[in-house]
Scaffold this motif. Structure first.
Motif, mmCIF file in Angstrom:
data_model
loop_
_atom_site.group_PDB
_atom_site.id
_atom_site.type_symbol
_atom_site.label_atom_id
_atom_site.label_comp_id
_atom_site.label_asym_id
_atom_site.label_seq_id
_atom_site.Cartn_x
_atom_site.Cartn_y
_atom_site.Cartn_z
ATOM 1 N N PHE A 52 -1.691 6.445 -1.730
ATOM 2 C CA PHE A 52 -3.037 5.883 -1.614
ATOM 3 C C PHE A 52 -3.628 6.206 -0.247
ATOM 4 C CE2 PHE A 52 -6.082 2.613 -0.436
ATOM 5 C CZ PHE A 52 -6.895 2.566 -1.557
ATOM 6 N N VAL A 53 -2.841 6.056 0.808
ATOM 7 C CA VAL A 53 -3.341 6.328 2.163
ATOM 8 C C VAL A 53 -3.640 7.822 2.330
ATOM 9 C CG1 VAL A 53 -2.824 6.193 4.630
ATOM 10 C CG2 VAL A 53 -2.107 4.347 3.105
ATOM 11 N N ILE A 60 -6.278 -1.902 5.686
ATOM 12 C CA ILE A 60 -6.884 -1.547 4.393
ATOM 13 C C ILE A 60 -6.857 -2.757 3.471
ATOM 14 C CG2 ILE A 60 -6.550 -0.174 2.292
ATOM 15 C CD1 ILE A 60 -5.586 2.118 4.112
ATOM 16 N N ARG A 61 -5.735 -3.450 3.434
ATOM 17 C CA ARG A 61 -5.626 -4.651 2.603
ATOM 18 C C ARG A 61 -6.579 -5.750 3.098
ATOM 19 N NH1 ARG A 61 -1.878 -6.726 -1.260
ATOM 20 N NH2 ARG A 61 -3.888 -6.410 -2.241
ATOM 21 N N GLU A 80 -9.979 -5.133 1.825
ATOM 22 C CA GLU A 80 -10.041 -5.512 0.413
ATOM 23 C C GLU A 80 -10.263 -7.019 0.262
ATOM 24 O OE1 GLU A 80 -7.079 -2.023 -1.416
ATOM 25 O OE2 GLU A 80 -6.282 -4.019 -0.971
ATOM 26 N N THR A 114 -6.855 8.642 0.545
ATOM 27 C CA THR A 114 -8.005 8.064 1.256
ATOM 28 C C THR A 114 -8.313 8.853 2.521
ATOM 29 O OG1 THR A 114 -7.454 5.866 0.407
ATOM 30 C CG2 THR A 114 -8.934 5.963 2.306
ATOM 31 N N SER A 174 -6.175 -0.550 -3.590
ATOM 32 C CA SER A 174 -4.792 -0.090 -3.417
ATOM 33 C C SER A 174 -3.865 -0.685 -4.470
ATOM 34 C CB SER A 174 -4.288 -0.452 -2.017
ATOM 35 O OG SER A 174 -4.177 -1.856 -1.859
ATOM 36 N N GLN A 175 -4.369 -1.675 -5.231
ATOM 37 C CA GLN A 175 -3.518 -2.378 -6.191
ATOM 38 C C GLN A 175 -3.872 -2.104 -7.646
ATOM 39 O OE1 GLN A 175 -0.950 -4.132 -4.632
ATOM 40 N NE2 GLN A 175 -1.991 -3.062 -2.955
ATOM 41 N N LYS A 195 -2.203 0.383 7.154
ATOM 42 C CA LYS A 195 -2.116 -0.061 5.761
ATOM 43 C C LYS A 195 -2.550 -1.517 5.640
ATOM 44 C CE LYS A 195 1.486 2.974 3.820
ATOM 45 N NZ LYS A 195 2.807 3.003 3.147
ATOM 46 N N VAL A 249 0.854 -1.189 0.000
ATOM 47 C CA VAL A 249 0.000 0.000 0.000
ATOM 48 C C VAL A 249 0.889 1.238 0.000
ATOM 49 C CG1 VAL A 249 -1.845 1.243 1.188
ATOM 50 C CG2 VAL A 249 -1.751 -1.264 1.292
ATOM 51 N N THR A 250 0.746 2.075 -1.009
ATOM 52 C CA THR A 250 1.606 3.247 -1.115
ATOM 53 C C THR A 250 1.160 4.360 -0.174
ATOM 54 O OG1 THR A 250 0.289 4.272 -2.862
ATOM 55 C CG2 THR A 250 2.032 2.761 -3.561
#
Length: 775
Positions: A453-454, A561-562, A565, A457, A696-697, A558, A449-450
């Motif tokens: 991106f965070v 978040i994954r 997903e 968000t 995120s991907q 992070k 997760v970059t």
């Protein structure tokens, strides 16, 4: 070949153990069973050379590739004269060698990104100082290093002043500058070029590199000498290609950064300038097999940079068996040694179909007899191809079997591994109501997760909070208990807005879950502190350099978040959040080298999950060489240890283990024992679920070197390619005229291996043995 290239005592010992008795390549090579043992071989050869050349010049690699080289070197130096060390030395050709002294060696840095601060932990300058100069006790005064901060630029300015966006336009070498800033940049580029020439001269004045160790990239690059580099190239500032940028994305925080960053690298001629040098390229895993074959079996050619090692009498490739699997020598040995197996029959017939581009039913007996490998098949006859066809047909039949009353536990090292590996197989299981399905990702996956991106968000979350659109924070008990409730509702809300094609509401669903995660991670007591925390996290990330290791709490955010997903993907099929298990094993830290799995920290949580779920089938990624992303083989070892321990307290005689591979590794049809047809609908579900859930991907900040885009596209291409390979044997009419609709609908295939516990543990045991000597 062996007579022309006399081997060292260490190389002789490893050659003997490998069982290789024919080397016909243009550069000699040695093979070992797995990635950790590759580190042992390289460490032994390095220390053997150092003992004979205590004042020599060395150049060693950076990144994850040399992990076990570094660990084994340190182990041997620490244990040289004790029982452990003596056992290794005696076995591998170092028995009478005096303990090497490293302090007088001259270290040459191979390459570096440009520009990058030497203070950044993801700079190669920092890496070589930490792991080699300090870690090996090398001389800092004698070292020849690439420090971006110290390379002279126009008017004595810093690179951040001359290149404010950290982008260097090399066209300024050849064109007129258009602005005053470009004029400064042009002058600075010329100064960098001058510095590179002086760097090259310093190496040559020292006699050239005496011991070079490097990895090989997917395009064949060594150092940053990418495909097409001149065989007489020297140290220079240069651009890279996509494959190299994709590999570097993990170091630099995403392809967005690595695509715009140049590199300073020693040249191919730098590596071979000293004609007495030991030059070693290491490669692990089947993903490198084709480039290894091309590099070892092709005359010197700038398309394959590593062919330059043909200039060195001590040029070598050190390979895992997977990396060597396509070498002509390896293929010959596979067929010629040991008993003839049915797998050999399948492989030889399928390879002949590919070689001749002929369907299996059209192969003639004369063609089988004329081929080098099919001619070895015992009792070769007109019926041989039909038997192979029947065998592959049986594997497809296994993939069509209806599974009932199973407790399924699908596991993956990272989020999206399961989906990219065997999603079409899983959907068939989920359609059977008597099955109970669980999913577990064993690490938190935060490195994927970059920061961008965070940040985006969190900024959107702030906006929603300001507009009163995250209503749950106003509930009286939200910060006490409410934040942990109704997580299934979050998922349902999100997917409802996928269905209604409402991207704003979908994003709001993500922000809802991020708020819950923030409260959990930062123990937030109220709305005021929630806003402050969001601002704090944004500030920290904005002030971090790309690729910097995040603080532990941001890593956890992070990871959550994954995890959301992953829950979204399986909710596509009605799987509840409680059946998606997030283990977050502790060895996964975001460091360049993560620790080996620990019994209490990493194995026990998996065993505990087994106790609660009591699975009858467990799926996992199978990387028996330990050559791929290091998380894969560490999770494999932790899972194997957990299965073994669970077997001590529970009857596992009926337990089945499903070993799958995805975009990093591929099974061949003759290696697998189950083949699952994949329909266009399956492909669409996989692509859509990936794009809609793995937010995120989607922008592929850390793409595969084989495709500049989503991993789901790589998986799709893999499945289609696997169908094409099998179609060459079975014929297209096998599929479109089949009596089963799901075979007629197949436009891709998935391969996996179905094993019992004993077979699985045997697969994992060899890797475990290769590591345990250091522990």
């Amino acid at each position: 070949m062996l007579a022309n290239y006399p081997l060292s005592e260490v190389e002789k010992a490893f050659l003997k153990e490998s069982g290789v008795d024919k080397i016909s390549t243009l550069i000699p090579y040695l093979t070992v069973d797995n990635f950790p043992k590759l580190g042992l071989l390289t460490a032994c050869r390095f220390l053997e050379w150092v003992a004979a050349n205590p004042n020599g010049v060395i150049s060693l690699p950076t990144g994850k590739t040399p992990e076990f080289f570094i660990k084994w070197t340190q182990f041997l130096l620490t244990n040289w004269d004790n029982k452990k060390g003596k056992e290794v030395r005696s076995k591998y050709g170092l028995g009478d060698t005096p303990k090497p002294v490293l302090k007088d060696l001259t270290f040459v840095q191979i390459d570096e990104f440009y520009p990058i601060s030497s203070k950044q932990a993801n700079s190669f300058y920092d890496y070589v100082n930490k792991f080699y100069l300090e870690g090996f006790g090398l001389s800092k005064e004698k070292a020849i290093l690439i420090n971006s901060d110290e390379i002279p630029l126009a008017n004595g300015m810093s690179y951040s002043e001359v290149f404010p966006e950290l982008k260097v336009d090399l066209s300024l070498r050849f064109r007129e500058p258009k602005t005053p800033l470009e004029a400064l940049q042009q002058e600075s580029i010329y100064k960098i070029d001058q510095w590179c020439g002086e760097y090259e001269q310093r190496i040559r004045d020292a006699g050239g590199i005496g011991f070079f160790l490097g990895g090989i990239g997917p395009d064949g690059h060594i150092a940053f000498n990418t495909r097409g580099s001149h065989l007489y190239s020297v140290t220079r500032l240069t651009e890279t290609n996509f494959e190299t940028q994709a590999v570097a994305a993990g170091d630099l925080g995403g392809i967005e950064v690595s695509a715009n960053r140049l590199v300073i690298t020693i040249g191919l001629d730098t590596i071979v300038y000293n004609k007495d040098a030991v030059g070693i390229i290491i490669a692990a895993g089947e993903a490198k097999a084709q480039i290894v074959k091309d590099s070892l079996e092709t005359e010197m050619n700038n398309v394959y940079p590593a062919t330059v090692l043909q200039k060195l009498k001590n040029g070598r490739f050190y390979l895992t068996k997977g990396a060597a699997v396509r070498l002509t020598d390896s293929v010959d040995a596979y067929y010629e040694k040991g008993e003839w197996t049915w797998e050999k029959t399948e492989r030889s017939v399928m390879d002949l179909c590919k070689k001749l581009q002929k369907y299996g039913h059209r192969l003639k007996l004369s063609e089988l007899k004329a081929d080098k490998y099919t001619s070895m098949i015992p009792d070769l006859s007109e019926d041989t191809v039909n038997q192979v066809i029947a065998s592959i047909d049986a594997k497809i039949a296994r993939g069509l079997e209806r599974e009932t009353d199973e407790v399924l536990l699908h596991t993956g090292p990272h989020h999206d591994d399961i989906s990219l590996g065997i999603l079409p197989h899983i959907t068939k299981q989920l359609n059977e109501p008597s099955n109970e399905a669980h999913f577990s990702v064993l690490t938190s996956g935060f490195t994927a997760v970059t920061n961008t991106f965070v940040i985006d968000t969190l900024q959107h979350t702030k906006k929603l909070l300001d507009n009163g659109e995250i209503q749950m924070v106003h509930y009286e008990d939200f910060f006490k208990i409410g934040y942990s409730l109704k997580t299934d509702k979050d998922v349902y809300h999100y997917l409802t807005n996928v269905a209604s094609e409402n991207p704003e509401e979908r994003l709001r669903g993500l922000c809802h879950r991020v708020v819950r995660a923030l409260v959990i991670v930062f123990e937030i007591p109220n709305k005021t502190r929630l806003r402050e925390t969001i601002n704090d996290v944004i500030s920290i990330l904005k002030n971090s350099y790309d690729g910097e290791k995040n603080p532990a709490k941001i890593q956890k955010l992070k990871g959550m978040i994954r995890e959301f997903e992953e829950e979204l993907v399986w909710a596509h099929f009605g799987v509840q959040v409680k059946n998606v298990h997030h283990l977050r094993l502790g060895f996964y830290t975001g460091d360049i080298f993560t620790e080996q799995p620990d019994k209490d920290r990493d194995v026990e949580p998996i065993v505990d999950m087994f106790r609660k779920i009591k699975p009858t089938k467990i799926s996992l990624t199978l990387d028996p060489e330990g050559s791929g992303p290091d998380t894969h083989y560490k999770v494999l070892q932790a899972t194997a240890a957990a299965v073994k321990k669970w077997g001590e307290e529970h009857d596992t005689s009926e337990l089945r283990i499903i070993g799958y591979r995805n975009v990093w590794f591929k099974f061949q049809p003759y290696e697998a024992n189950v083949i699952v047809p994949v329909s266009l609908s399956d492909l669409s579900v996989m692509e859509d679920s990936f794009a809609n859930c793995y937010l995120s991907q989607v922008n592929a900040s850390f793409p595969s070197y084989s495709h500049n885009g989503k991993f789901s596209t790589v998986a799709k291409r893999t499945w289609v390619e696997q169908l094409n390979n099998v179609q060459l044997l079975l014929g297209k009419n096998f599929f479109y005229l089949h009596d089963r609709a799901d075979v007629r609908a197949s436009h891709g295939l998935i391969f996996f291996r179905d094993m019992n516990v004993e077979e699985f543990l045997a697969t994992a045991r060899e890797l475990e043995k290769s590591i345990e000597g250091m522990l």
